[in-house]
Write a protein that holds these residues in place. Sequence first.
Motif, PDB file in Angstrom:
ATOM      1  N   LYS A 172      -4.307  -3.540  -5.076  1.00  0.00           N
ATOM      2  CA  LYS A 172      -4.101  -2.242  -4.425  1.00  0.00           C
ATOM      3  C   LYS A 172      -5.430  -1.522  -4.214  1.00  0.00           C
ATOM      4  O   LYS A 172      -5.669  -0.917  -3.157  1.00  0.00           O
ATOM      5  N   LEU A 213       0.685  -4.346   6.179  1.00  0.00           N
ATOM      6  CA  LEU A 213      -0.438  -3.515   5.751  1.00  0.00           C
ATOM      7  C   LEU A 213      -0.928  -2.621   6.884  1.00  0.00           C
ATOM      8  O   LEU A 213      -0.682  -2.909   8.064  1.00  0.00           O
ATOM      9  N   THR A 254       0.816  -1.219   0.000  1.00  0.00           N
ATOM     10  CA  THR A 254       0.000   0.000   0.000  1.00  0.00           C
ATOM     11  C   THR A 254       0.844   1.261   0.000  1.00  0.00           C
ATOM     12  O   THR A 254       0.296   2.363  -0.044  1.00  0.00           O
ATOM     13  N   ARG A 297      -7.071  -0.632  -0.564  1.00  0.00           N
ATOM     14  CA  ARG A 297      -7.427   0.752  -0.245  1.00  0.00           C
ATOM     15  C   ARG A 297      -8.878   0.848   0.217  1.00  0.00           C
ATOM     16  O   ARG A 297      -9.196   1.578   1.164  1.00  0.00           O
ATOM     17  N   SER A 357      -3.647   4.192   6.597  1.00  0.00           N
ATOM     18  CA  SER A 357      -2.466   4.092   5.745  1.00  0.00           C
ATOM     19  C   SER A 357      -1.217   3.991   6.615  1.00  0.00           C
ATOM     20  O   SER A 357      -1.227   4.329   7.805  1.00  0.00           O
TER      21      SER A 357
END
Length: 534
Positions: free
Chosen positions: A467, A63, A20, A471, A489
């Motif tokens: 991806k 992640l 990410t 997200r 994030s």
Amino acid sequence: MAATPRETADLVIVNGRLPTVEGDATAIAVKGDKITRVGKDRAVLALRGKATKVIDARGRSVLPGFNDNHVHLYWGARSLAAPDVRAQRDLAGIQKVIGDYAEANPDLDWIDAGGWLNAQLPGGAPDKTMLDTISTTRPIVLWSLDRHSAWVNSKALALIGVTAETPDPPNGEFVRDPVTRQPTGWLKEISAVSFLQAAMPKPSTAEHERMMTLAINEALRNGVTSVNEAFGNVEEFEILDGMRKHDKLSLRISYALGVTPGFSDAEFARYQAVWRAHPDTPLLKTGVVKFFLDGVPNAHTAFLLAPWGPQKDTGQSIYPRDEVMNLVSRFDAAGWQVMMHAMGDGAVRLGLDAVQNAETRNKPPARGRRHRIEHAFLVEPTDIQRFGKLKVLAAYQPVDMFLPPSTPADPPNPQRPPQEGARWNAVRAAGAHASLGSDWPVFTMNALARIYGIVDSRRADQRMSLKQALRAYTRESAYASFNEKTQGSLTPGQFADIVILSRDLVGSPPAAASDLAVDMTIFAGRVAYERERR
């Protein structure tokens, strides 16, 4: 040059794969509960001190913690504490599981379990006599998989006082025998189920905390570090706040208070007072409400523009149209975020109309509008663009597993073809935000299997890249709860809520759900879960 005490990290993760994060970063530094640096191993290891904990990711994916956009914590915990019958092939299997559970737990006043589907039952309909074979002296309650219906035995029906003379509640139904008019034991929709909930024993605060701890541990086991509670109450919210004050809450919760038909001025004032008395904290906050615009097609209670799937009529909305307009406008004017359950395209259109009406009538709230439609299962193609125009968020909870090749992409229905546009990619293309979650306990909180169900989807309109799917389960779900500045994030300044997987998702993608696992969940900079190695 050695790091100064001010710069020294409490925790560093090295030798990771960070799908990410843009670029070639492999390491993360944490100080306290925040991420302080993301970069290459050498640069991050320069922040190591004598007391720094070093975790070698050994080439595995690292992640952000998953943000689950829609869960029911208490009900999910209850599902962990009692049998789930969704895997049973037929009624006989259900009866054996529940009978064994009742026999093994003679001290339980109520037998409370769930997970059934209509397809498991003769004629597709539950009946009290099917549960009376287990017991006629103890009440038995089995919740449907979607939690919109309950199936009870004769004892439970007697305890809640439902008879042939009991009128159906608004927007609900006590299913009846067509000849005798006696209730069959099938309670449809929230208003009917509320009769049952009112009669069942209320858990003590200690029991409620125990259930919440079960739910939190299940979330961490699946790498979930933040959730949106999708339909709660003031009492439970305050129990969670007590857990927060006593350092018992290791999960970030955006808590939606439930709204039901007939919502009064006094209830509105109470919700306002609760929000004022409980300003946002990093662990727990409200300022969001949830209500249902319709039911579900499986129970024939969705609000449709035309028949679809198992539902052969169009149904109706739970609230009159004017009441929906007023509810959304009132909460919008007071700054609340509104979540609306909408499965049918008629319900989705009603929700979009209500947001448009509120936008016309009210000034924008100080924090902006992020009203949400939950599920958005069917959407008329002409309404897709309205998600982007109105900035309405779509919150999806797709199936949580890889689909076997024999599974049809959509249930066939000659009355109406599948709607190719009614999914996350179409909404994203319209310029709106689309997030992912589980609707636990309807489905598991296994975010990884759900993500790969989308990555490997046979339907092009539903397929996402890895991806994009990651997200949607992290940054987009954080955005959906006004949390994107602090979570979602792997960015310096964000909370150190981090997941280490069992493999490198990019270099060694899984072939099956069983190939995926969360090896470690780090919450607020501390290891909160670690998978046992065999």
